[in-house]
Design a protein around this motif. Structure first.
Motif, PDB file in Angstrom:
ATOM      1  N   ASP A 180       0.492  -1.663   0.058  1.00  0.00           N
ATOM      2  CA  ASP A 180      -0.002   0.442   0.024  1.00  0.00           C
ATOM      3  C   ASP A 180       0.892   1.415   0.250  1.00  0.00           C
ATOM      4  O   ASP A 180       1.961   1.213   0.534  1.00  0.00           O
ATOM      5  CB  ASP A 180      -0.684  -0.106   1.088  1.00  0.00           C
ATOM      6  CG  ASP A 180      -1.380  -1.107   1.985  1.00  0.00           C
ATOM      7  OD1 ASP A 180      -1.970  -1.900   0.679  1.00  0.00           O
ATOM      8  OD2 ASP A 180      -1.664  -1.803   2.652  1.00  0.00           O
ATOM      9  N   PHE A 181       0.899   2.769  -0.910  1.00  0.00           N
ATOM     10  CA  PHE A 181       0.971   3.432  -0.971  1.00  0.00           C
ATOM     11  C   PHE A 181       0.644   4.494  -0.085  1.00  0.00           C
ATOM     12  O   PHE A 181      -0.498   4.379   0.222  1.00  0.00           O
ATOM     13  CB  PHE A 181       0.970   4.862  -2.002  1.00  0.00           C
ATOM     14  CG  PHE A 181       1.903   3.214  -3.438  1.00  0.00           C
ATOM     15  CD1 PHE A 181       2.753   2.022  -3.198  1.00  0.00           C
ATOM     16  CD2 PHE A 181       2.039   4.074  -4.569  1.00  0.00           C
ATOM     17  CE1 PHE A 181       3.476   1.931  -3.757  1.00  0.00           C
ATOM     18  CE2 PHE A 181       2.679   3.647  -5.571  1.00  0.00           C
ATOM     19  CZ  PHE A 181       4.064   2.670  -5.431  1.00  0.00           C
ATOM     20  N   GLY A 182       1.673   5.398   0.504  1.00  0.00           N
ATOM     21  CA  GLY A 182       1.278   6.563   1.989  1.00  0.00           C
ATOM     22  C   GLY A 182       1.955   7.732   1.969  1.00  0.00           C
ATOM     23  O   GLY A 182       3.441   7.452   1.298  1.00  0.00           O
ATOM     24  N   PRO A 183       1.941   8.935   2.039  1.00  0.00           N
ATOM     25  CA  PRO A 183       2.788  10.187   1.565  1.00  0.00           C
ATOM     26  C   PRO A 183       3.894   9.648   3.509  1.00  0.00           C
ATOM     27  O   PRO A 183       3.295   9.679   4.540  1.00  0.00           O
ATOM     28  CB  PRO A 183       1.584  10.984   2.406  1.00  0.00           C
ATOM     29  CG  PRO A 183       0.834  10.439   2.767  1.00  0.00           C
ATOM     30  CD  PRO A 183       0.417   8.829   2.243  1.00  0.00           C
ATOM     31  N   ASP A 184       5.288   9.448   2.821  1.00  0.00           N
ATOM     32  CA  ASP A 184       6.218   9.832   4.018  1.00  0.00           C
ATOM     33  C   ASP A 184       5.751  10.789   5.484  1.00  0.00           C
ATOM     34  O   ASP A 184       5.493  11.603   4.968  1.00  0.00           O
ATOM     35  CB  ASP A 184       7.414  10.058   3.410  1.00  0.00           C
ATOM     36  CG  ASP A 184       8.611   9.414   4.804  1.00  0.00           C
ATOM     37  OD1 ASP A 184       9.242   9.061   5.445  1.00  0.00           O
ATOM     38  OD2 ASP A 184       9.477  10.484   4.697  1.00  0.00           O
TER      39      ASP A 184
END
Length: 330
Positions: free
Chosen positions: A296-300
């Motif tokens: 899953d992608f997410g903002p750092d």
């Protein structure tokens, strides 16, 4: 067949993930083949799971079962069952199951490769299968020893339909990173969460302490509450002697409220669209990008992950919003 015979049949394959192999009840994941073998009390093979992405193509009397569009496989299975006089039912995941054949179908999100050669999520589901012997065929997923390999009892059963709420019917929630989402704030207790949502949980999941020296015996510990009307799941931090407090919230993709990040709608959208939008933000150096344990992608730095959930033959996006110290494990 015992584990040694299975490994020999698979050209000496190694079970890279396993539990209890050769000691009675157990299972082994032969990832090079895309196959999981489940063994009974005498270490005899009782079930085989065929992976959607990496497993061999399995044919049942002319019907291809693996890596296909779920609705097409369902139609083919019903047609074959009609010809043979077999009964088809719906299993826990909403997919066809035929006891007479020892077949229980399922579906998983499809993965592909980007032009650069990286693994990327697609917006479609493809089929996998659990194949069992006659002693498990009446209820494969809740039978021993399959339940030790894949315990689905705490997952919400699906009747075979995946309605997706229209965008205009979704309320819009604000998100304050690391602090809260909509009317929910991290640190709330379960009673405050239910009151804020004005809803009684449709399901509660938790466990009793394991009795380890550092944990001791104690009362049942709440892990999460599922709220079907609002379309969210509340996840709690808890431990021995520590009351549960809200640590993360999953907004359901098919039914949950809409939440936006930097102009990107996160809920109920095609996953590839959101992944591409987040990648563009990262390429423009507006933010870093992290990948969760489930791809899953997410903002750092914001501890938010865009997840994928099934909507029939397709997937739609949902998201998990977490407090700063929450470690997400999928």
């Amino acid at each position: 067949m015992n584990p040694d015979q299975v490994a020999s049949a698979l050209d000496g394959a190694t079970a890279y993930v396993s539990t209890g192999l050769g000691s009675g009840v157990g299972w082994g994941d032969y990832s090079d083949w895309g196959v999981t073998a489940v063994y009974g009390e005498d270490s005899g093979l009782v079930a085989v799971a065929i992976d959607a992405m990496d497993g061999p193509l399995v044919r049942l009397r002319g019907v291809e079962l693996i890596a296909r569009v779920p609705s097409e496989v369902r139609a083919d299975i019903h047609a074959l069952a009609l010809r043979e006089g077999a009964s088809v039912r719906v299993n826990w995941s909403g997919d066809p199951e035929v006891a007479a054949w020892g077949v229980s179908m399922g579906a998983a999100p499809e993965l592909g490769l980007s032009p650069e050669g990286y693994t990327q999520r697609r917006d479609t589901m493809i089929t996998y299968a659990l194949l069992v012997g006659p002693e498990l065929a009446e209820d494969p997923y809740t039978s021993e020893p399959v339940i030790r390999w894949s315990d689905v009892r705490e997952k919400a059963p699906n009747p075979g339909a995946w309605p997706v709420k229209a965008e205009q019917d979704r309320p819009h929630w604000d998100w304050t990173p690391l602090e809260g989402i909509g009317p929910l704030w991290f640190g709330m207790n379960p009673e405050q969460v239910a009151a804020a949502l004005n809803e009684v949980p449709a399901a509660r999941h938790g466990r009793y302490p394991f009795g380890q020296p550092w944990e001791g015996f104690g009362t049942w510990m709440l892990h999460d509450d599922r709220f079907d009307t609002v379309g969210v799941t509340a996840h709690y931090s808890c431990g021995f002697g520590t009351p549960p407090t809200l640590g993360a919230v999953t907004v359901h993709g098919r039914t949950g409220p809409q939440v936006a990040f930097d102009g990107i709608r996160l809920i109920g959208m095609t996953v590839s669209t959101i992944d591409a939008a987040l990648e563009r933000l990262a390429e423009n150096e507006e933010m870093g990008l992290v990948v969760g344990c489930g791809g899953d992608f997410g903002p750092d730095g914001l501890n938010m992950y865009v997840r994928a959930t099934r909507a029939g033959d397709n997937v739609v996006s949902e998201a998990r919003f977490c407090q700063e110290k929450w470690e997400d494990h999928g």
